[in-house]
Design an enzyme around this catalytic site. Structure first.
Site, PDB file in Angstrom:
ATOM      1  N   ALA A  73      -5.643   1.581  -6.439  1.00  0.00           N
ATOM      2  CA  ALA A  73      -5.387   0.523  -7.425  1.00  0.00           C
ATOM      3  C   ALA A  73      -4.816  -0.680  -6.687  1.00  0.00           C
ATOM      4  O   ALA A  73      -3.935  -0.539  -5.834  1.00  0.00           O
ATOM      5  CB  ALA A  73      -4.407   1.011  -8.477  1.00  0.00           C
TER       6      ALA A  73
ATOM      7  N   VAL B 138      -1.967   2.886  -3.770  1.00  0.00           N
ATOM      8  CA  VAL B 138      -1.892   1.576  -4.419  1.00  0.00           C
ATOM      9  C   VAL B 138      -1.689   0.487  -3.367  1.00  0.00           C
ATOM     10  O   VAL B 138      -1.038   0.708  -2.348  1.00  0.00           O
ATOM     11  CB  VAL B 138      -0.771   1.557  -5.498  1.00  0.00           C
ATOM     12  CG1 VAL B 138       0.597   1.793  -4.902  1.00  0.00           C
ATOM     13  CG2 VAL B 138      -0.767   0.248  -6.292  1.00  0.00           C
ATOM     14  N   LYS B 139      -2.319  -0.656  -3.644  1.00  0.00           N
ATOM     15  CA  LYS B 139      -2.128  -1.801  -2.740  1.00  0.00           C
ATOM     16  C   LYS B 139      -1.392  -2.898  -3.495  1.00  0.00           C
ATOM     17  O   LYS B 139      -1.724  -3.218  -4.644  1.00  0.00           O
ATOM     18  CB  LYS B 139      -3.492  -2.301  -2.295  1.00  0.00           C
ATOM     19  CG  LYS B 139      -3.524  -3.723  -1.768  1.00  0.00           C
ATOM     20  CD  LYS B 139      -4.777  -3.951  -1.013  1.00  0.00           C
ATOM     21  CE  LYS B 139      -5.410  -5.281  -1.312  1.00  0.00           C
ATOM     22  NZ  LYS B 139      -6.574  -5.528  -0.500  1.00  0.00           N
ATOM     23  N   THR B 140      -0.383  -3.463  -2.847  1.00  0.00           N
ATOM     24  CA  THR B 140       0.389  -4.518  -3.490  1.00  0.00           C
ATOM     25  C   THR B 140       0.820  -5.528  -2.433  1.00  0.00           C
ATOM     26  O   THR B 140       0.345  -5.493  -1.303  1.00  0.00           O
ATOM     27  CB  THR B 140       1.582  -3.896  -4.254  1.00  0.00           C
ATOM     28  OG1 THR B 140       2.106  -4.874  -5.140  1.00  0.00           O
ATOM     29  CG2 THR B 140       2.691  -3.406  -3.325  1.00  0.00           C
TER      30      THR B 140
END
Ligand code: 5RP
Length: 262
Positions: free
Chosen positions: A141, A171-173
């Protein structure tokens, strides 16, 4: 986790360090022509030996990456909007059977927490997680941040936690001050995007700070392929991610590679 899913995830998050250097070249899916990606095949070719996976769309994969390549593919399966429209209205753009046919090691989409498309994109994440569970394909995500959102630990922590709760496998943020808090509240691996092009030393520092705070790696694009020495940059970032290199040592790798290439 089942064997296939775990095996695919291990192709991306390397088991010896638990970390990853992902090379992101999917920018054209909403930005169109992107500096450094005019000919994506040519851009990525010298970088592939130093990347643990390649994040891209199926169009670029099919047209620009030789099928003989053994780089694990993180396939972007969301889109449908452009910089000219409301970005948060993304939908799913790839059918499951095509993602499987393209031998994706992971599938990825953006979610827009707090944006107009929040509900739709989070429900798309849920659908994708069901697909991932069914066929053993991990889901990444991506927490897209709207123009009026503040990239702080509170907001990014909220977005990452929601992705984990819905069932994303990683997850990538974005990196931010207090990133340890984001990591502490996210029970899945977190990788960081590089964001807009900044100075080489600054980008290395960003990766270093993220790893120090507990990130599982980077999914970096512009700060690698828009660098004046892309191979030097990816090698430098790789040394930070997999070898815990200091900022000075990593910058030296970049500098020497740049000097060697004239
Ligand atoms: C866009 C993406 C891009 O892959 C991402 O932003 C990574 O590239 P960069 O390091 O250039 O920010 O997911 O939503």
């Amino acid at each position: 986790m089942d064997w296939g899913l775990e095996n695919r995830l291990n192709r991306i998050l390397k088991p010896d360090t638990g970390r990853t250097v992902m090379l992101a070249v999917d920018h054209g899916y909403f930005l169109g022509p992107t500096s450094g990606l005019e000919d994506p095949g040519r851009t990525v070719e010298p970088l592939l030996p130093y990347a643990d996976s390649l994040m891209l769309t199926r169009g670029v994969l099919r047209q620009c990456i030789p099928a003989s390549s053994d780089i694990p593919v993180v396939l972007r399966v969301s889109g449908g909007t452009s910089i000219l429209s409301e970005l948060s209205g993304e939908g799913l753009t790839v059918a499951t059977d095509d993602a499987i046919r393209l031998n994706a090691s992971a599938i990825t989409l953006s979610v827009f927490v707090g944006g107009e498309g929040e509900r739709e994109t989070l429900l798309n994440l849920a659908k994708l997680c069901d697909v991932g569970q069914k066929y053993g394909i991990p889901v990444l995500a991506v927490t897209a941040v709207g123009k009026d959102m503040v990239r702080d630990a509170r907001y990014l922590g909220l977005a990452c936690r929601i992705c984990a709760e819905i069932g994303a496998h990683f997850v990538k943020t974005y990196y931010c001050d207090g990133f340890e808090e984001v990591i502490a509240n996210t029970p899945i691996p977190v990788v960081i995007a590089g964001g807009k092009k900044i100075g080489e030393r600054e980008a290395i520092e960003l990766a270093h700070n993220a790893i120090k705070a507990g990130a599982s790696g980077v999914d970096m694009g512009r700060n690698i392929f828009q660098s004046d020495c892309p191979v030097g940059m990816i090698r430098a970032v790789r040394s930070v991610v997999h070898e815990n290199a200091t900022v000075n040592d990593a910058f030296e790798i970049y500098r020497q590679e740049k000097d060697a290439r004239g």
